[in-house]
Design a protein around this motif. Structure first.
Motif, PDB file in Angstrom:
ATOM      1  N   ALA A   1       5.182  -4.715   6.852  1.00  0.00           N
ATOM      2  CA  ALA A   1       5.410  -4.612   8.062  1.00  0.00           C
ATOM      3  C   ALA A   1       3.910  -4.729   9.026  1.00  0.00           C
ATOM      4  CB  ALA A   1       5.427  -2.833   8.165  1.00  0.00           C
ATOM      5  N   ALA A   2       2.680  -5.366   8.522  1.00  0.00           N
ATOM      6  CA  ALA A   2       1.052  -5.136   9.296  1.00  0.00           C
ATOM      7  C   ALA A   2       2.061  -7.114   9.246  1.00  0.00           C
ATOM      8  CB  ALA A   2       0.499  -5.320   7.576  1.00  0.00           C
ATOM      9  N   MET A   3       2.708  -7.761   8.389  1.00  0.00           N
ATOM     10  CA  MET A   3       2.308  -9.240   9.292  1.00  0.00           C
ATOM     11  C   MET A   3       3.341  -9.558  10.572  1.00  0.00           C
ATOM     12  SD  MET A   3       2.929 -10.433   5.108  1.00  0.00           S
ATOM     13  CE  MET A   3       2.773 -12.248   6.380  1.00  0.00           C
ATOM     14  N   GLY A   4       4.255  -8.084  10.450  1.00  0.00           N
ATOM     15  CA  GLY A   4       5.175  -8.043  11.316  1.00  0.00           C
ATOM     16  C   GLY A   4       4.841  -7.299  12.736  1.00  0.00           C
ATOM     17  N   ALA A   5       4.275  -6.294  12.662  1.00  0.00           N
ATOM     18  CA  ALA A   5       2.749  -6.261  14.105  1.00  0.00           C
ATOM     19  C   ALA A   5       2.441  -7.052  14.719  1.00  0.00           C
ATOM     20  CB  ALA A   5       1.999  -5.077  13.033  1.00  0.00           C
ATOM     21  N   TYR A   6       2.290  -8.739  13.981  1.00  0.00           N
ATOM     22  CA  TYR A   6       1.464  -9.498  14.143  1.00  0.00           C
ATOM     23  C   TYR A   6       2.803 -10.124  15.500  1.00  0.00           C
ATOM     24  CZ  TYR A   6       0.013 -14.043  15.131  1.00  0.00           C
ATOM     25  OH  TYR A   6      -0.649 -15.556  15.990  1.00  0.00           O
ATOM     26  N   ILE A   7       3.750 -10.314  14.944  1.00  0.00           N
ATOM     27  CA  ILE A   7       4.930 -10.613  16.075  1.00  0.00           C
ATOM     28  C   ILE A   7       4.398  -9.706  17.336  1.00  0.00           C
ATOM     29  CG2 ILE A   7       7.323 -11.157  15.912  1.00  0.00           C
ATOM     30  CD1 ILE A   7       7.894 -11.971  13.927  1.00  0.00           C
ATOM     31  N   VAL A   8       4.524  -8.858  17.160  1.00  0.00           N
ATOM     32  CA  VAL A   8       4.528  -7.448  18.037  1.00  0.00           C
ATOM     33  C   VAL A   8       3.593  -8.054  18.920  1.00  0.00           C
ATOM     34  CG1 VAL A   8       4.915  -5.354  18.848  1.00  0.00           C
ATOM     35  CG2 VAL A   8       6.209  -5.960  16.892  1.00  0.00           C
ATOM     36  N   TRP A   9       2.223  -7.726  18.371  1.00  0.00           N
ATOM     37  CA  TRP A   9       0.914  -8.629  18.916  1.00  0.00           C
ATOM     38  C   TRP A   9       0.647  -9.655  19.949  1.00  0.00           C
ATOM     39  CZ3 TRP A   9      -3.132 -12.198  18.815  1.00  0.00           C
ATOM     40  CH2 TRP A   9      -4.508 -11.737  18.909  1.00  0.00           C
TER      41      TRP A   9
ATOM     42  N   LEU B   1       8.455  -4.110  23.367  1.00  0.00           N
ATOM     43  CA  LEU B   1       7.242  -3.645  22.708  1.00  0.00           C
ATOM     44  C   LEU B   1       7.708  -2.688  21.942  1.00  0.00           C
ATOM     45  CD1 LEU B   1       4.250  -4.701  24.429  1.00  0.00           C
ATOM     46  CD2 LEU B   1       5.149  -6.479  23.049  1.00  0.00           C
ATOM     47  N   TRP B   2       8.083  -1.885  22.105  1.00  0.00           N
ATOM     48  CA  TRP B   2       8.571  -0.367  21.258  1.00  0.00           C
ATOM     49  C   TRP B   2       9.934  -0.536  21.073  1.00  0.00           C
ATOM     50  CZ3 TRP B   2       5.796   3.645  19.996  1.00  0.00           C
ATOM     51  CH2 TRP B   2       4.617   3.663  21.163  1.00  0.00           C
ATOM     52  N   ARG B   3      10.381  -1.676  21.102  1.00  0.00           N
ATOM     53  CA  ARG B   3      11.984  -1.986  20.615  1.00  0.00           C
ATOM     54  C   ARG B   3      11.812  -2.957  19.146  1.00  0.00           C
ATOM     55  NH1 ARG B   3      16.848  -5.311  23.111  1.00  0.00           N
ATOM     56  NH2 ARG B   3      18.128  -5.283  21.135  1.00  0.00           N
ATOM     57  N   MET B   4      10.906  -3.625  19.735  1.00  0.00           N
ATOM     58  CA  MET B   4      10.130  -4.439  18.312  1.00  0.00           C
ATOM     59  C   MET B   4       9.438  -3.395  17.503  1.00  0.00           C
ATOM     60  SD  MET B   4       9.102  -7.591  20.560  1.00  0.00           S
ATOM     61  CE  MET B   4       8.305  -8.648  19.386  1.00  0.00           C
ATOM     62  N   ALA B   5       8.751  -2.796  17.462  1.00  0.00           N
ATOM     63  CA  ALA B   5       7.755  -2.124  16.921  1.00  0.00           C
ATOM     64  C   ALA B   5       8.837  -0.924  16.033  1.00  0.00           C
ATOM     65  CB  ALA B   5       6.791  -0.730  17.454  1.00  0.00           C
ATOM     66  N   GLY B   6       9.773  -0.633  16.942  1.00  0.00           N
ATOM     67  CA  GLY B   6      11.449  -0.005  16.339  1.00  0.00           C
ATOM     68  C   GLY B   6      11.878  -0.314  15.129  1.00  0.00           C
ATOM     69  N   ASN B   7      12.242  -1.913  15.567  1.00  0.00           N
ATOM     70  CA  ASN B   7      12.649  -2.254  14.573  1.00  0.00           C
ATOM     71  C   ASN B   7      12.140  -3.029  13.034  1.00  0.00           C
ATOM     72  OD1 ASN B   7      14.952  -3.342  15.976  1.00  0.00           O
ATOM     73  ND2 ASN B   7      14.186  -5.283  17.091  1.00  0.00           N
ATOM     74  N   ILE B   8      10.430  -2.887  13.509  1.00  0.00           N
ATOM     75  CA  ILE B   8       9.717  -3.046  12.395  1.00  0.00           C
ATOM     76  C   ILE B   8       9.552  -1.662  11.578  1.00  0.00           C
ATOM     77  CG2 ILE B   8       7.361  -3.690  11.219  1.00  0.00           C
ATOM     78  CD1 ILE B   8       7.031  -5.587  13.539  1.00  0.00           C
ATOM     79  N   ALA B   9       9.572  -0.922  11.956  1.00  0.00           N
ATOM     80  CA  ALA B   9       9.200   0.758  11.695  1.00  0.00           C
ATOM     81  C   ALA B   9      10.598   0.625  10.614  1.00  0.00           C
ATOM     82  CB  ALA B   9       8.930   1.794  12.438  1.00  0.00           C
ATOM     83  N   PHE B  10      12.019   0.963  11.360  1.00  0.00           N
ATOM     84  CA  PHE B  10      13.514   1.012  10.983  1.00  0.00           C
ATOM     85  C   PHE B  10      13.544   0.376   9.249  1.00  0.00           C
ATOM     86  CE2 PHE B  10      17.949   0.016  10.140  1.00  0.00           C
ATOM     87  CZ  PHE B  10      17.751   1.158  10.611  1.00  0.00           C
ATOM     88  N   ASP B  11      12.666  -1.162   9.542  1.00  0.00           N
ATOM     89  CA  ASP B  11      13.408  -2.120   7.846  1.00  0.00           C
ATOM     90  C   ASP B  11      12.020  -1.261   7.469  1.00  0.00           C
ATOM     91  OD1 ASP B  11      13.454  -3.825   6.788  1.00  0.00           O
ATOM     92  OD2 ASP B  11      11.528  -5.573   7.829  1.00  0.00           O
ATOM     93  N   THR B  12      10.694  -1.406   7.450  1.00  0.00           N
ATOM     94  CA  THR B  12      10.086  -0.324   6.371  1.00  0.00           C
ATOM     95  C   THR B  12      10.309   0.676   5.771  1.00  0.00           C
ATOM     96  OG1 THR B  12       7.794  -1.498   8.016  1.00  0.00           O
ATOM     97  CG2 THR B  12       7.691   0.098   6.291  1.00  0.00           C
ATOM     98  N   ALA B  13      10.921   1.873   6.533  1.00  0.00           N
ATOM     99  CA  ALA B  13      10.926   2.972   6.594  1.00  0.00           C
ATOM    100  C   ALA B  13      12.569   2.978   4.850  1.00  0.00           C
ATOM    101  CB  ALA B  13      11.689   3.971   7.279  1.00  0.00           C
TER     102      ALA B  13
END
Length: 139
Positions: free
Chosen positions: A66-74, A86-98
């Motif tokens: 998730a942290a590595m994916g957050a780099y893409i959002v950054w 950006l929120w949609r991208m963060a949501g994709n990562i959050a959904f994947d992580t959860a």
């Protein structure tokens, strides 16, 4: 025997350091490839990446990816993507992580749901519209 005058070539890909759209696009594409499709499962033609492999480590692995994916959002934020993207991208990562944190089912889910590929698609669409000079013709 290696000749003393020869130089070893670096292994891997050289990533640009700049903050221009072309450099950022190359870094995002490299991170997505590393996380989602850097290896092929033996005996199949199915590509997997570190997201699926590191995700096998219970809980901790999912937070690492998730942290590595957050780099893409950054990086996308630095490109000036709108906040809703950006929120949609963060949501994709959050959904994947959860869902990835759920034992066994989450590991299978990681193989199918590629949040970083989805996020790359969002970034590419933005770049193709606002920075058309960054387009790469893929053959």
């Amino acid at each position: 025997m290696v000749e003393p005058t020869s130089r070893a070539r670096p292994i891997g890909v050289e990533l640009p350091i700049g903050t221009d759209a072309v450099s950022v696009r190359k870094r995002i594409e490299a991170m997505e490839q590393l996380l989602e499709r850097s290896f092929v499962l033996p005996g199949t033609n199915y590509a997997i990446g570190l997201d699926s492999i590191v995700g096998l480590i219970p809980v901790v692995g999912d937070f690492i990816t998730a942290a590595m994916g957050a780099y893409i959002v950054w990086e996308a934020r630095n490109l000036g993507l709108p906040k809703w993207k950006l929120w949609r991208m963060a949501g994709n990562i959050a959904f994947d992580t959860a869902l990835g944190a759920v034992p066994l089912v989450g590991d299978a889910f990681d193989l199918a749901f590629r949040s970083n590929s989805r996020n790359l698609k969002i970034v590419r669409k933005h770049l193709d519209k606002h920075h058309p000079h960054t387009r790469v013709i893929e053959g």
